[in-house]
Design a protein around this motif. Structure first.
Motif, PDB file in Angstrom:
ATOM      1  N   MET A   1      73.138  83.107  86.217  1.00 56.76           N
ATOM      2  CA  MET A   1      72.419  82.563  85.074  1.00 56.76           C
ATOM      3  C   MET A   1      71.199  81.793  85.551  1.00 56.76           C
ATOM      4  N   THR A   2      70.214  81.673  84.676  1.00 55.84           N
ATOM      5  CA  THR A   2      68.981  80.998  85.045  1.00 55.84           C
ATOM      6  C   THR A   2      68.610  79.940  84.017  1.00 55.84           C
ATOM      7  N   VAL A   3      69.600  79.264  83.463  1.00 58.17           N
ATOM      8  CA  VAL A   3      69.336  78.235  82.465  1.00 58.17           C
ATOM      9  C   VAL A   3      68.457  77.154  83.076  1.00 58.17           C
ATOM     10  N   GLU A   4      67.411  76.755  82.325  1.00 53.81           N
ATOM     11  CA  GLU A   4      66.518  75.721  82.820  1.00 53.81           C
ATOM     12  C   GLU A   4      67.261  74.397  82.987  1.00 53.81           C
ATOM     13  N   ALA A   5      66.936  73.670  84.062  1.00 56.46           N
ATOM     14  CA  ALA A   5      67.465  72.328  84.248  1.00 56.46           C
ATOM     15  C   ALA A   5      66.692  71.385  83.328  1.00 56.46           C
ATOM     16  N   VAL A   6      67.355  70.820  82.359  1.00 60.77           N
ATOM     17  CA  VAL A   6      66.721  69.924  81.397  1.00 60.77           C
ATOM     18  C   VAL A   6      67.171  68.509  81.703  1.00 60.77           C
ATOM     19  N   ARG A   7      66.216  67.642  82.014  1.00 65.51           N
ATOM     20  CA  ARG A   7      66.579  66.261  82.311  1.00 65.51           C
ATOM     21  C   ARG A   7      66.797  65.502  81.006  1.00 65.51           C
ATOM     22  N   VAL A   8      67.981  64.966  80.864  1.00 71.36           N
ATOM     23  CA  VAL A   8      68.350  64.241  79.657  1.00 71.36           C
ATOM     24  C   VAL A   8      68.390  62.752  79.982  1.00 71.36           C
ATOM     25  N   SER A   9      67.773  61.964  79.130  1.00 70.89           N
ATOM     26  CA  SER A   9      67.717  60.527  79.350  1.00 70.89           C
ATOM     27  C   SER A   9      69.102  59.896  79.197  1.00 70.89           C
ATOM     28  N   PRO A  10      69.540  59.078  80.174  1.00 72.57           N
ATOM     29  CA  PRO A  10      70.808  58.363  79.995  1.00 72.57           C
ATOM     30  C   PRO A  10      70.811  57.495  78.738  1.00 72.57           C
ATOM     31  N   ALA A  11      69.649  56.932  78.412  1.00 78.13           N
ATOM     32  CA  ALA A  11      69.568  56.089  77.216  1.00 78.13           C
ATOM     33  C   ALA A  11      69.861  56.905  75.956  1.00 78.13           C
ATOM     34  N   TRP A  12      69.356  58.145  75.918  1.00 79.20           N
ATOM     35  CA  TRP A  12      69.634  59.006  74.769  1.00 79.20           C
ATOM     36  C   TRP A  12      71.121  59.338  74.690  1.00 79.20           C
ATOM     37  N   LEU A  13      71.739  59.634  75.819  1.00 80.62           N
ATOM     38  CA  LEU A  13      73.167  59.957  75.825  1.00 80.62           C
ATOM     39  C   LEU A  13      73.995  58.740  75.405  1.00 80.62           C
ATOM     40  N   ASP A  14      73.599  57.558  75.853  1.00 82.11           N
ATOM     41  CA  ASP A  14      74.304  56.340  75.433  1.00 82.11           C
ATOM     42  C   ASP A  14      74.159  56.138  73.931  1.00 82.11           C
ATOM     43  N   LEU A  15      72.957  56.369  73.429  1.00 82.45           N
ATOM     44  CA  LEU A  15      72.686  56.130  72.011  1.00 82.45           C
ATOM     45  C   LEU A  15      73.494  57.055  71.115  1.00 82.45           C
ATOM     46  N   ARG A  16      73.696  58.293  71.549  1.00 79.11           N
ATOM     47  CA  ARG A  16      74.377  59.266  70.699  1.00 79.11           C
ATOM     48  C   ARG A  16      75.892  59.291  70.897  1.00 79.11           C
ATOM     49  N   GLU A  17      76.426  58.568  71.877  1.00 80.69           N
ATOM     50  CA  GLU A  17      77.836  58.739  72.231  1.00 80.69           C
ATOM     51  C   GLU A  17      78.773  58.427  71.070  1.00 80.69           C
ATOM     52  N   ARG A  18      78.499  57.355  70.339  1.00 78.90           N
ATOM     53  CA  ARG A  18      79.396  57.011  69.226  1.00 78.90           C
ATOM     54  C   ARG A  18      79.357  58.078  68.135  1.00 78.90           C
ATOM     55  N   ALA A  19      78.152  58.567  67.815  1.00 80.20           N
ATOM     56  CA  ALA A  19      78.039  59.617  66.795  1.00 80.20           C
ATOM     57  C   ALA A  19      78.732  60.890  67.250  1.00 80.20           C
ATOM     58  N   ASP A  20      78.601  61.219  68.532  1.00 82.28           N
ATOM     59  CA  ASP A  20      79.300  62.389  69.071  1.00 82.28           C
ATOM     60  C   ASP A  20      80.806  62.236  68.910  1.00 82.28           C
ATOM     61  N   ALA A  21      81.312  61.055  69.268  1.00 81.80           N
ATOM     62  CA  ALA A  21      82.756  60.812  69.214  1.00 81.80           C
ATOM     63  C   ALA A  21      83.284  60.921  67.791  1.00 81.80           C
TER      64      ALA A  21
END
Length: 273
Positions: free
Chosen positions: A1-21
């Motif tokens: 596979m050749t999926v692009e490496a997408v850098r995701v901000s830790p701050a964005w992941l922290d911000l969305r974690e509760r909504a994801d859960a």
């Protein structure tokens, strides 16, 4: 596979974690439990980010667990080890190891012995052929596969206004864009995944898992809106002249507690018999 490496901000992941859960379909965990192998569970989390899946799922599964966290981003893996899941549903210990790697080039032997393979918010970045190969990789141990929070291209804002639909169409087109010769699946990825798992003989169960962002999630709603509108304008530059006023208006509604956003996702459980 050749999926692009997408850098995701830790701050964005922290911000969305509760909504994801809050969004993930908990009844799929009930479907999952009878299919888990006995003994300590070995869970491989592909594209783990900061480890939010483990923090959500480990306390919902019983018995001792060992989580193997795969991600190409060393910074995200380091964050995942700072706040790992502490215990299972029955109080048994949970251990964690990290593996810095490109999940698109994993050899199936690296998943040998897995009790469960899981991933989250990942499929829309793939092409059809890449997703077929990803499904084959996840299916190689013959254990259950749980994939959560795949976007499906439906967004609802309340109160609604005419520009919402134009932005949504452009955003979905952006998700399906061709980049570096690759045609991304975007919101079509879940349907392709269901078909791909089915062709490999899996029983597939799909559940809705929408974000429901109200007054308590205004910061996340504003950040999400910026990304949503930004991608839409990139796809359709004609929207750029309208976006500033739109974002300002919607942001003010979010801060005032008047805006509600529903971002639809689906979760998938594949079980091999």
């Amino acid at each position: 596979m050749t999926v692009e490496a997408v850098r995701v901000s830790p701050a964005w992941l922290d911000l969305r974690e509760r909504a994801d859960a809050e969004a993930r379909a908990t009844d799929l965990v009930e479907h999952l439990r009878p299919h888990l192998r006995g003994g300590p569970l070995v869970v491989h989390d592909l594209g783990c980010g900061t480890g939010s899946m483990g923090r959500w799922l480990a306390p919902r599964l019983g018995g001792a667990q060992h989580w193997v966290l795969h991600d190409w981003d060393a910074d995200l893996l380091a964050r995942a080890t700072v706040d790992p899941p502490r215990a299972s549903a029955g109080g048994a210990g949970v251990t964690v190891e990290t593996r810095q790697c490109d999940i698109t080039s994993l050899d199936p032997c690296e998943l040998a012995g897995a009790s469960l393979v899981t991933a989250s918010a990942l499929l829309d970045l793939m092409t059809s052929s890449e997703l077929d190969r990803f499904v084959a990789l996840c299916s190689s141990p013959g254990c259950p596969v749980l994939v959560t929070l795949s976007v499906v291209g439906r967004v609802e804002l309340a109160p609604a206004e005419p520009l919402d639909e134009l932005v949504a169409i452009a955003f979905n087109d952006h998700q399906r864009r061709t980049t570096q010769g690759r045609r991304l699946l975007g919101p079509d990825a879940m349907d392709v995944a269901v078909d791909s798992f089915g062709r490999l003989g899996a029983e597939v169960v799909v559940r809705e898992s929408p974000w429901r962002l109200g007054p308590g999630e205004s910061e996340l709603a504003i950040e999400w809106l910026a990304g949503w509108v930004g991608a839409a304008c990139e796809q359709n530059p004609e929207l750029a002249g309208l976006s500033a006023d739109y974002l300002q208006r919607r942001g003010a509604e979010a801060v005032a507690g008047r805006l509600r956003v529903t971002v639809h996702h689906r979760d998938l459980l594949a079980v091999f018999r």
